[in-house]
Design an enzyme around this catalytic site. Structure first.
Site, mmCIF file in Angstrom:
data_model
loop_
_atom_site.group_PDB
_atom_site.id
_atom_site.type_symbol
_atom_site.label_atom_id
_atom_site.label_comp_id
_atom_site.label_asym_id
_atom_site.label_seq_id
_atom_site.Cartn_x
_atom_site.Cartn_y
_atom_site.Cartn_z
ATOM 1 C CB CYS A 103 -1.399 -10.527 0.942
ATOM 2 S SG CYS A 103 -1.064 -9.881 -0.704
ATOM 3 N NE ARG A 155 -1.488 -7.160 3.103
ATOM 4 C CZ ARG A 155 -2.557 -7.639 3.688
ATOM 5 N NH1 ARG A 155 -2.597 -7.697 5.007
ATOM 6 N NH2 ARG A 155 -3.579 -8.069 2.987
ATOM 7 C CG ASP A 176 -4.466 -4.757 2.758
ATOM 8 O OD1 ASP A 176 -3.658 -4.163 2.008
ATOM 9 O OD2 ASP A 176 -5.328 -5.547 2.334
HETATM 10 P P1 4NP Z 1 -2.772 -6.856 -0.530
HETATM 11 O O1 4NP Z 1 -3.683 -5.528 -0.579
HETATM 12 O O2 4NP Z 1 -3.653 -7.959 -0.006
HETATM 13 O O3 4NP Z 1 -1.664 -6.514 0.411
HETATM 14 O O4 4NP Z 1 -2.290 -7.087 -1.961
HETATM 15 C C1 4NP Z 1 -4.925 -5.496 -1.252
HETATM 16 C C2 4NP Z 1 -4.965 -5.233 -2.592
HETATM 17 C C3 4NP Z 1 -6.180 -5.189 -3.260
HETATM 18 C C4 4NP Z 1 -7.348 -5.399 -2.555
HETATM 19 C C5 4NP Z 1 -7.318 -5.669 -1.203
HETATM 20 C C6 4NP Z 1 -6.088 -5.708 -0.551
HETATM 21 N N1 4NP Z 1 -8.614 -5.339 -3.232
HETATM 22 O O5 4NP Z 1 -9.653 -5.466 -2.581
HETATM 23 O O6 4NP Z 1 -8.630 -5.206 -4.455
#
Ligand code: 4NP
Length: 154
Positions: free
Chosen positions: A8, A14, A123
């Site tokens: 992800c 995720r 997300d």
């Molecule tokens: P993930 O969610 O892709 O599901 O782990 C996110 C976690 C952190 C960030 C973006 C999405 N971020 O920009 O730090």
């Protein structure tokens, strides 16, 4: 052994949720020896950080075991190492290809490509809704495991 990399954007919400849900699923079916399962990010934002508290709380609530971990970034050489590189949404797929190059061996999928209703997994970093994410991830993991059991006769 079937090697699976869930991917992800940040590797704190995720993809580690998918990693632990899928590990739990294969263990409960006595298939853990057949699989090598990891997760990683396409961005550098959260590298080194443990899972998001929303993912942690959801895994605890659902009785899924997990370990402390540090977010890692997908590497170009992971394309050779893994049999399946599984993103959560279209933007992940574009970012995965930026890191590993063209998908010459057809290893790159979205998790819900393995469900009856292919779609993106939103997300929860932005939506705040970890229950919807969890249900989508379970749906994808159930479909993925059925696909693999059938394909590899396990
Ligand atoms: P993930 O969610 O892709 O599901 O782990 C996110 C976690 C952190 C960030 C973006 C999405 N971020 O920009 O730090």
């Amino acid at each position: 052994m079937i090697k699976i990399m869930f991917v992800c954007l940040g590797n704190i919400c995720r993809s580690p949720m998918a990693e632990f849900v899928f590990k739990d699923m294969v263990k409960k079916q006595g298939l853990d020896k057949e699989f090598y399962i990891k997760s990683s990010a396409t961005s550098y934002e959260e590298i080194g950080n443990d899972i998001h508290y929303g993912t942690r709380d959801k895994l605890i609530q659902k009785g899924i075991s997990f370990e402390r971990r540090k977010a890692t970034r997908l590497k170009p050489e992971d394309y050779k190492k893994y049999d399946y590189i599984i993103g959560m949404e279209d933007s992940n797929i574009r970012n995965i290809k930026r890191i590993v190059g063209e998908d010459v061996d057809s290893k790159i999928y979205k998790l819900l490509d393995f469900s009856k209703n292919p779609r993106d997994i939103a997300d929860p970093w932005y939506t705040g809704n970890f229950e919807v994410t969890y249900n989508d991830i379970v749906e994808g993991c159930v479909g993925l495991l059925e696909f693999l059991k059938d394909k590899y006769s396990i």
